[in-house]
Enzyme design. Structure first.
Site, PDB file in Angstrom:
ATOM      1  N   ASP A  45      20.214 -29.927-102.983  1.00 28.96           N
ATOM      2  CA  ASP A  45      19.308 -28.943-102.427  1.00 28.96           C
ATOM      3  C   ASP A  45      17.880 -29.411-102.720  1.00 28.96           C
ATOM      4  O   ASP A  45      17.664 -30.291-103.559  1.00 28.96           O
ATOM      5  CB  ASP A  45      19.559 -27.563-103.056  1.00 28.96           C
ATOM      6  N   TYR A  90      24.915 -34.280-102.176  1.00 27.03           N
ATOM      7  CA  TYR A  90      24.258 -33.200-101.454  1.00 27.03           C
ATOM      8  C   TYR A  90      23.295 -32.513-102.424  1.00 27.03           C
ATOM      9  O   TYR A  90      23.711 -31.729-103.265  1.00 27.03           O
ATOM     10  CB  TYR A  90      25.237 -32.173-100.866  1.00 27.03           C
ATOM     11  N   ARG A 109      34.108 -22.907-106.464  1.00 29.90           N
ATOM     12  CA  ARG A 109      33.577 -21.563-106.701  1.00 29.90           C
ATOM     13  C   ARG A 109      33.154 -20.985-105.363  1.00 29.90           C
ATOM     14  O   ARG A 109      32.639 -21.700-104.509  1.00 29.90           O
ATOM     15  CB  ARG A 109      32.370 -21.633-107.632  1.00 29.90           C
ATOM     16  N   ARG A 159      30.883 -11.076-104.522  1.00 26.76           N
ATOM     17  CA  ARG A 159      30.214 -10.001-105.271  1.00 26.76           C
ATOM     18  C   ARG A 159      30.891  -8.679-105.008  1.00 26.76           C
ATOM     19  O   ARG A 159      31.187  -8.372-103.861  1.00 26.76           O
ATOM     20  CB  ARG A 159      28.769  -9.864-104.785  1.00 26.76           C
ATOM     21  N   GLU A 186      23.899 -25.461 -84.289  1.00 25.60           N
ATOM     22  CA  GLU A 186      24.274 -26.658 -85.063  1.00 25.60           C
ATOM     23  C   GLU A 186      25.721 -27.054 -84.748  1.00 25.60           C
ATOM     24  O   GLU A 186      26.647 -26.281 -85.018  1.00 25.60           O
ATOM     25  CB  GLU A 186      24.132 -26.377 -86.556  1.00 25.60           C
ATOM     26  N   ARG A 234      26.567 -22.789 -86.646  1.00 26.83           N
ATOM     27  CA  ARG A 234      25.528 -21.799 -86.957  1.00 26.83           C
ATOM     28  C   ARG A 234      24.577 -21.664 -85.772  1.00 26.83           C
ATOM     29  O   ARG A 234      24.371 -22.610 -85.006  1.00 26.83           O
ATOM     30  CB  ARG A 234      24.686 -22.229 -88.164  1.00 26.83           C
ATOM     31  N   ARG A 262      29.163 -36.741 -92.929  1.00 24.98           N
ATOM     32  CA  ARG A 262      29.249 -35.910 -91.732  1.00 24.98           C
ATOM     33  C   ARG A 262      27.849 -35.794 -91.163  1.00 24.98           C
ATOM     34  O   ARG A 262      26.850 -35.828 -91.891  1.00 24.98           O
ATOM     35  CB  ARG A 262      29.750 -34.497 -92.073  1.00 24.98           C
TER      36      ARG A 262
HETATM   37  P1  FAD Z   1      15.331 -37.012 -96.944  1.00 31.21           P
HETATM   38  O1  FAD Z   1      14.621 -35.739 -96.795  1.00 31.21           O
HETATM   39  O2  FAD Z   1      16.514 -37.268 -96.099  1.00 31.21           O
HETATM   40  O3  FAD Z   1      14.284 -38.197 -96.713  1.00 31.21           O
HETATM   41  C1  FAD Z   1      14.669 -39.557 -96.660  1.00 31.21           C
HETATM   42  C2  FAD Z   1      13.736 -40.287 -95.708  1.00 31.21           C
HETATM   43  O4  FAD Z   1      13.984 -41.683 -95.822  1.00 31.21           O
HETATM   44  C3  FAD Z   1      13.966 -39.920 -94.249  1.00 31.21           C
HETATM   45  O5  FAD Z   1      12.774 -39.511 -93.648  1.00 31.21           O
HETATM   46  C4  FAD Z   1      14.497 -41.220 -93.625  1.00 31.21           C
HETATM   47  O6  FAD Z   1      14.054 -41.416 -92.283  1.00 31.21           O
HETATM   48  C5  FAD Z   1      13.891 -42.266 -94.553  1.00 31.21           C
HETATM   49  N1  FAD Z   1      14.640 -43.533 -94.539  1.00 31.21           N
HETATM   50  C6  FAD Z   1      15.962 -43.682 -94.803  1.00 31.21           C
HETATM   51  N2  FAD Z   1      16.300 -44.985 -94.672  1.00 31.21           N
HETATM   52  C7  FAD Z   1      15.169 -45.650 -94.328  1.00 31.21           C
HETATM   53  C8  FAD Z   1      14.878 -47.018 -94.029  1.00 31.21           C
HETATM   54  N3  FAD Z   1      15.835 -47.945 -94.052  1.00 31.21           N
HETATM   55  N4  FAD Z   1      13.605 -47.368 -93.724  1.00 31.21           N
HETATM   56  C9  FAD Z   1      12.633 -46.422 -93.673  1.00 31.21           C
HETATM   57  N5  FAD Z   1      12.853 -45.119 -93.911  1.00 31.21           N
HETATM   58  C10 FAD Z   1      14.106 -44.725 -94.249  1.00 31.21           C
HETATM   59  N6  FAD Z   1      18.185 -27.766 -99.165  1.00 31.21           N
HETATM   60  C11 FAD Z   1      17.796 -26.546 -99.617  1.00 31.21           C
HETATM   61  O7  FAD Z   1      17.334 -26.437-100.761  1.00 31.21           O
HETATM   62  N7  FAD Z   1      17.888 -25.438 -98.821  1.00 31.21           N
HETATM   63  C12 FAD Z   1      18.376 -25.486 -97.543  1.00 31.21           C
HETATM   64  O8  FAD Z   1      18.437 -24.458 -96.864  1.00 31.21           O
HETATM   65  C13 FAD Z   1      18.813 -26.768 -97.045  1.00 31.21           C
HETATM   66  N8  FAD Z   1      19.313 -26.858 -95.799  1.00 31.21           N
HETATM   67  C14 FAD Z   1      19.759 -28.089 -95.355  1.00 31.21           C
HETATM   68  C15 FAD Z   1      20.296 -28.155 -94.062  1.00 31.21           C
HETATM   69  C16 FAD Z   1      20.778 -29.374 -93.599  1.00 31.21           C
HETATM   70  C17 FAD Z   1      21.384 -29.448 -92.208  1.00 31.21           C
HETATM   71  C18 FAD Z   1      20.722 -30.524 -94.433  1.00 31.21           C
HETATM   72  C19 FAD Z   1      21.277 -31.852 -93.942  1.00 31.21           C
HETATM   73  C20 FAD Z   1      20.157 -30.465 -95.693  1.00 31.21           C
HETATM   74  C21 FAD Z   1      19.667 -29.246 -96.180  1.00 31.21           C
HETATM   75  N9  FAD Z   1      19.083 -29.148 -97.435  1.00 31.21           N
HETATM   76  C22 FAD Z   1      18.692 -27.913 -97.907  1.00 31.21           C
HETATM   77  C23 FAD Z   1      18.935 -30.328 -98.307  1.00 31.21           C
HETATM   78  C24 FAD Z   1      17.578 -31.075 -98.134  1.00 31.21           C
HETATM   79  O9  FAD Z   1      17.448 -31.471 -96.791  1.00 31.21           O
HETATM   80  C25 FAD Z   1      17.543 -32.285 -99.084  1.00 31.21           C
HETATM   81  O10 FAD Z   1      17.574 -31.820-100.407  1.00 31.21           O
HETATM   82  C26 FAD Z   1      16.304 -33.180 -98.949  1.00 31.21           C
HETATM   83  O11 FAD Z   1      16.033 -33.523 -97.637  1.00 31.21           O
HETATM   84  C27 FAD Z   1      16.498 -34.461 -99.747  1.00 31.21           C
HETATM   85  O12 FAD Z   1      15.283 -35.188 -99.810  1.00 31.21           O
HETATM   86  P2  FAD Z   1      15.260 -36.784 -99.864  1.00 31.21           P
HETATM   87  O13 FAD Z   1      13.849 -37.181-100.077  1.00 31.21           O
HETATM   88  O14 FAD Z   1      16.270 -37.291-100.813  1.00 31.21           O
HETATM   89  O15 FAD Z   1      15.815 -37.260 -98.431  1.00 31.21           O
END
Ligand code: FAD
Length: 380
Positions: A362, A360, A181, A185, A312, A291, A260
């Site tokens: 959000d 992925y 998708r 708009r 980026e 970006r 990636r």
């Molecule tokens: P994370 O935030 O990645 O946290 C996981 C943590 O676990 C990290 O701190 C890591 O260091 C830790 N960890 C991993 N392995 C280990 C280990 N072995 N020992 C100890 N610690 C460990 N979402 C939106 O809604 N809007 C946006 O505009 C948006 N922009 C984004 C832009 C980018 C470039 C990226 C990559 C993502 C974006 N996201 C966005 C998505 C958002 O970042 C994620 O939804 C969110 O971070 C996921 O949370 P999480 O807790 O699963 O993982």
């Protein structure tokens, strides 16, 4: 890095690996229910990929621009307990070889591209290009899928180069489902998201995590990698919440999942307005970054005449880099399923978050997933 062997002297109920939203919300909700957690992170800060810091009075997102947007009122209300949001509405510009276009594709884009002024004229242009492209059968790759949806010219100028940089592969080698998708708009509306709630936290995201984790039943240990002491942790803690990479948890026994990665490069400029917009996408293949983010424009003024710009650069992932985007093609999805099956057999371990689910997510999706996991855990 801390290499000390940890002994559970405090009778913790949970070891939580990862201080991102999944881990931090789980720790917070467990504490609300009288359960004690140790939360660890291999990074030197809390917040996972949402971590922000202030420089020159400007909040910078260290792991790429994070704009919160959702239709989920429960998630919106939950987060609003810990922060207020500003009025930021994401309106992205595309720069193709020096020409500027509004995103997502809308009547402004069509006017800039073709000079058309009505939805019927725009629709007619797209239909003619689509027909001229003569795609046989259903689209077989991302290129065919994009042309089928939006025609050749927008594909060539605004999708092809950006996508090929982002994924490091030719659009003809990428699966069509990546853009099943496209937001298109036929109105003059530059709002990047369709969601009802949108914004950026007024004090940055880190402030949310400081509040979530500020509880006497939560201890935080940073610069600590779970894998340096995995065996001890598993024997010492009654339950584990793990938000790291699922293949690493199982010692890659079925093979490595692919990702990636992105490299972020920031510069401070002596101006209060360098590019006139928060986010500009560079959609040609020649510009090495995808970006450019000017943090000031996230509805914040800063306290100086400085501006901070971050570019980026997408890059291939290896284990020395951060894994940002899962590559959910057939091969990796099949591999992930094998790991998920193993994870389902573990009775004292919850594997969650974006790396744990190879998805992925959000932010709103990961917050929702954390709240569901909490619900399941405490209504067992
Ligand atoms: P994370 O935030 O990645 O946290 C996981 C943590 O676990 C990290 O701190 C890591 O260091 C830790 N960890 C991993 N392995 C280990 C280990 N072995 N020992 C100890 N610690 C460990 N979402 C939106 O809604 N809007 C946006 O505009 C948006 N922009 C984004 C832009 C980018 C470039 C990226 C990559 C993502 C974006 N996201 C966005 C998505 C958002 O970042 C994620 O939804 C969110 O971070 C996921 O949370 P999480 O807790 O699963 O993982």
């Amino acid at each position: 890095m801390r290499l000390t062997v940890y002994y559970n002297t405090k009778n913790y109920d949970y070891l939580i690996v990862g201080t991102g939203p999944f881990g931090a919300i789980f720790a917070h909700e467990a504490a609300q229910r009288g359960k004690r957690s140790l939360i660890i992170d291999r990074r030197s800060h809390v917040g996972g990929n949402l971590y922000t810091h202030k420089a020159h009075g400007i909040t910078v997102h260290d792991y790429g621009a994070h704009i919160f947007h959702t239709d989920n009122k429960q998630v919106w209300d939950y987060l609003n307990q810990f922060t207020a949001f500003n009025q930021y509405i994401n309106q992205v510009m595309a720069n193709y070889k020096g020409d500027l276009y509004n995103l997502p594709f809308n009547m402004n884009t069509f006017y800039q591209m073709w000079g058309v002024k009505t939805p019927a004229e725009a629709q007619d242009r797209i239909n003619k290009q689509r027909q001229a492209a003569t795609i046989k059968g259903s689209p077989k790759n991302l290129e065919e899928q994009a042309i089928y949806l939006i025609g050749t010219e927008i594909y060539d100028k605004l999708i092809k180069g950006y996508t090929e940089k982002q994924w490091g592969r030719k659009a003809t080698d990428l699966p069509s489902f990546i853009i099943r998708r496209l937001p298109i708009r036929f109105t003059f509306d530059n709002n990047y998201f369709n969601h009802r709630y949108q914004g950026v936290p007024v004090d940055g995201y880190t402030a949310i995590f400081n509040k979530l984790l500020d509880h006497e039943l939560i201890d935080i240990q940073l610069n600590t990698d779970f894998f340096t002491d995995k065996t001890t942790y598993l024997s010492e803690f009654p339950r584990l919440v793990y938000t790291g990479m699922i293949d690493q948890y199982f010692d890659y026994k079925f093979g490595e999942l692919a990702y990636r990665s992105v490299r972020f490069e920031s510069e401070v400029l002596p101006t209060d307005n360098a590019q006139g917009n928060a986010i500009i996408n560079y959609t040609d293949i020649e510009t090495p970054y995808t970006r450019s983010i000017e943090w000031r424009h996230f509805d914040q003024k800063g306290d100086s005449d400085m501006s901070i710009l971050t570019h980026e650069y997408p890059q291939e992932w290896d284990c020395s880099k951060e894994a940002y985007y899962p590559i959910n093609d057939q091969k990796n999805s099949a591999l992930f399923k094998k790991y998920r099956k193993e994870a389902n057999k573990l009775d004292k371990v919850i594997i969650g978050g974006r790396l744990g689910n190879y998805q992925y997510y959000d932010m709103d999706q990961v917050i929702h997933a954390a709240l569901v996991a909490v619900d399941k855990e405490f209504n067992r």
